[in-house]
Write an enzyme that holds these catalytic residues in place. Sequence first.
Site, PDB file in Angstrom:
ATOM      1  N   ASP A  66      -6.919 -18.239 -19.942  1.00  0.00           N
ATOM      2  CA  ASP A  66      -6.115 -19.571 -20.225  1.00  0.00           C
ATOM      3  C   ASP A  66      -4.605 -19.377 -19.873  1.00  0.00           C
ATOM      4  OD1 ASP A  66      -5.354 -21.813 -21.450  1.00  0.00           O
ATOM      5  OD2 ASP A  66      -5.913 -21.036 -23.489  1.00  0.00           O
ATOM      6  N   ARG A 124       0.144 -34.698 -12.557  1.00  0.00           N
ATOM      7  CA  ARG A 124       0.345 -33.887 -13.630  1.00  0.00           C
ATOM      8  C   ARG A 124      -0.636 -32.814 -13.831  1.00  0.00           C
ATOM      9  NH1 ARG A 124       4.667 -36.023 -16.443  1.00  0.00           N
ATOM     10  NH2 ARG A 124       4.326 -34.916 -18.195  1.00  0.00           N
ATOM     11  N   LYS A 125      -1.818 -32.844 -13.080  1.00  0.00           N
ATOM     12  CA  LYS A 125      -2.873 -31.946 -13.164  1.00  0.00           C
ATOM     13  C   LYS A 125      -3.175 -30.990 -12.345  1.00  0.00           C
ATOM     14  CE  LYS A 125      -5.631 -35.416 -15.615  1.00  0.00           C
ATOM     15  NZ  LYS A 125      -6.918 -36.266 -15.620  1.00  0.00           N
TER      16      LYS A 125
END
Lengths: 165, 165
Positions: A66, A124-125
Amino acid sequence: MAEKAFQDYYPDLLSHCYGCGRLNEQGLQIKSYWDGDESVCIFQPRPEHTAVPGYVYGGLIASLIDCHSTGTAAAAAYLAEGRAMDTEPALRFLTASLHVDYLRPTPIDGPLEVRGRVQDIKGRKVVVMTTLLAKGEVCARGEVLAVQAPQSFLDQLAEEAETIR
Amino acid sequence: MAEKAFQDYYPDLLSHCYGCGRLNEQGLQIKSYWDGDESVCIFQPRPEHTAVPGYVYGGLIASLIDCHSTGTAAAAAYLAEGRAMDTEPALRFLTASLHVDYLRPTPIDGPLEVRGRVQDIKGRKVVVMTTLLAKGEVCARGEVLAVQAPQSFLDQLAEEAETIR
């Protein structure tokens, strides 16, 4: 290593994350760097990061994937904008989704190597694909969809921090 | 609560997990119970479990979903065999894959509620769908494919533990 890690460029307000915040004393404080086209993070699991005796806890593996992936997303976004990580405005990514396939038990008695590769960067991804290796063997694969934190959310955090102070 | 949690039935050798092992003093020691058809786990995040100030770290959320789901898988497997969790042989599930969608920032200033539901149970595989709520709002959704640990792996662990002793 004299080189600064991706996480060392995060502004103070965004450096409290349990996984990657340099200001979180109890946290994992992972450090990620570019290694050619890939990003890499080396992490030595602590004895308590056990799943079953001798093997690494899957939640730690998910945590490393993560934070390494959101860090990689940020670093890639600066690159895409053609500017260095110490320039303003700061770009910080949040995890929208996390997928981990656990391929084999991960031995705890040595450093883990997390390698990331940007698969897609659009607006933005950012999609980051990761592999986690122990003793040179791939033990887990991850995929993270990271989304740039909206300025309104960062403003809200700054305001709340101000109120607490 | 007098009722024993799923995790309280795990044999000692399998109770060292950072997320759910009752013998891991530094771990999260989550506790899961049946609540009708669903399983539930309540967890109070610690201050260090921060992502950004005021909100819960995604790696913790992944960890809670992971261990609550493998616990739910074990409890469901005992039910499917029509026997209690304190009967032999012990059933223990490992995570084959974990998926988490983070729907909104999760506030850290209160207990988190993780609710699991068995979607599929077939042979040694159990699919568990989870929701994580804070203050009654769903903040994350998870899906875990849990696989019953092979007896050969458990025997190997027992042998290694014997060697260390």
